[in-house]
Motif scaffolding. Structure first.
Motif, mmCIF file in Angstrom:
data_model
loop_
_atom_site.group_PDB
_atom_site.id
_atom_site.type_symbol
_atom_site.label_atom_id
_atom_site.label_comp_id
_atom_site.label_asym_id
_atom_site.label_seq_id
_atom_site.Cartn_x
_atom_site.Cartn_y
_atom_site.Cartn_z
ATOM 1 N N TRP A 6 43.443 33.908 41.951
ATOM 2 C CA TRP A 6 44.512 34.241 41.015
ATOM 3 C C TRP A 6 43.982 35.302 40.062
ATOM 4 O O TRP A 6 42.905 35.143 39.493
ATOM 5 N N THR A 7 44.734 36.361 39.858
ATOM 6 C CA THR A 7 44.438 37.294 38.776
ATOM 7 C C THR A 7 45.704 37.419 37.946
ATOM 8 O O THR A 7 46.817 37.401 38.486
ATOM 9 N N PHE A 8 45.523 37.492 36.642
ATOM 10 C CA PHE A 8 46.671 37.545 35.742
ATOM 11 C C PHE A 8 46.221 37.976 34.359
ATOM 12 O O PHE A 8 45.025 38.009 34.060
ATOM 13 N N ASN A 9 47.193 38.302 33.529
ATOM 14 C CA ASN A 9 46.930 38.684 32.150
ATOM 15 C C ASN A 9 47.253 37.533 31.213
ATOM 16 O O ASN A 9 48.046 36.649 31.552
ATOM 17 N N VAL B 3 42.278 37.886 33.646
ATOM 18 C CA VAL B 3 41.560 36.695 34.099
ATOM 19 C C VAL B 3 41.562 36.614 35.620
ATOM 20 O O VAL B 3 42.519 37.039 36.274
ATOM 21 N N CYS B 4 40.483 36.038 36.150
ATOM 22 C CA CYS B 4 40.414 35.681 37.563
ATOM 23 C C CYS B 4 40.084 34.196 37.633
ATOM 24 O O CYS B 4 39.189 33.719 36.929
ATOM 25 N N GLU C 234 54.433 36.849 34.967
ATOM 26 C CA GLU C 234 54.862 38.045 35.703
ATOM 27 C C GLU C 234 53.691 38.933 36.137
ATOM 28 O O GLU C 234 53.850 39.769 37.017
ATOM 29 N N SER C 235 52.535 38.749 35.551
ATOM 30 C CA SER C 235 51.367 39.559 35.905
ATOM 31 C C SER C 235 50.543 38.948 37.035
ATOM 32 O O SER C 235 49.575 39.561 37.493
ATOM 33 N N THR C 236 50.914 37.782 37.498
ATOM 34 C CA THR C 236 50.104 37.021 38.451
ATOM 35 C C THR C 236 50.094 37.657 39.843
ATOM 36 O O THR C 236 51.135 37.965 40.411
ATOM 37 N N VAL C 237 48.876 37.813 40.366
ATOM 38 C CA VAL C 237 48.672 38.233 41.756
ATOM 39 C C VAL C 237 47.933 37.083 42.426
ATOM 40 O O VAL C 237 46.864 36.652 41.955
#
Length: 90
Positions: free
Chosen positions: A6-9, A50-51, A80-83
């Motif tokens: 997971w990567t996100f702000n 964040v990861c 909404e920033s989640t990959v």
């Protein structure tokens, strides 16, 4: 098993988010569905990024995410920033 990256702000400082992610309540919720947290860290070049890496039965981590978006948002995770990238052994 599936490993999910997971990567996100964040909208809050990393330490504030990590306190919630590492809390007893979240740890117990993860354990109850078979999620193991392997890593969580902040980007060295961007303190809002964040990861997190988790391992769980196939589909479980993403289902927990989908079912708990408002709680996750409340911890400072910008949904909404989640990959999401999932990996399985072959």
């Amino acid at each position: 098993m599936e490993t999910t990256v997971w990567t996100f702000n964040l909208s809050v400082p990393f330490s504030e988010w990590a306190k919630i992610y590492d809390s007893d309540d979240v740890t117990k919720m993860h354990a109850s569905v078979g999620i193991k947290s392997l890593f969580r860290g902040v980007c060295k070049d961007d303190s809002t990024r964040v990861c997190a890496v988790q391992q769980a039965p196939v589909g479980v981590a993403q289902k927990i995410f989908e079912d708990n978006k408002e709680m996750i948002r409340g911890a400072g995770h910008i949904i909404e920033s989640t990959v999401i990238t999932a990996y399985t052994e072959q």
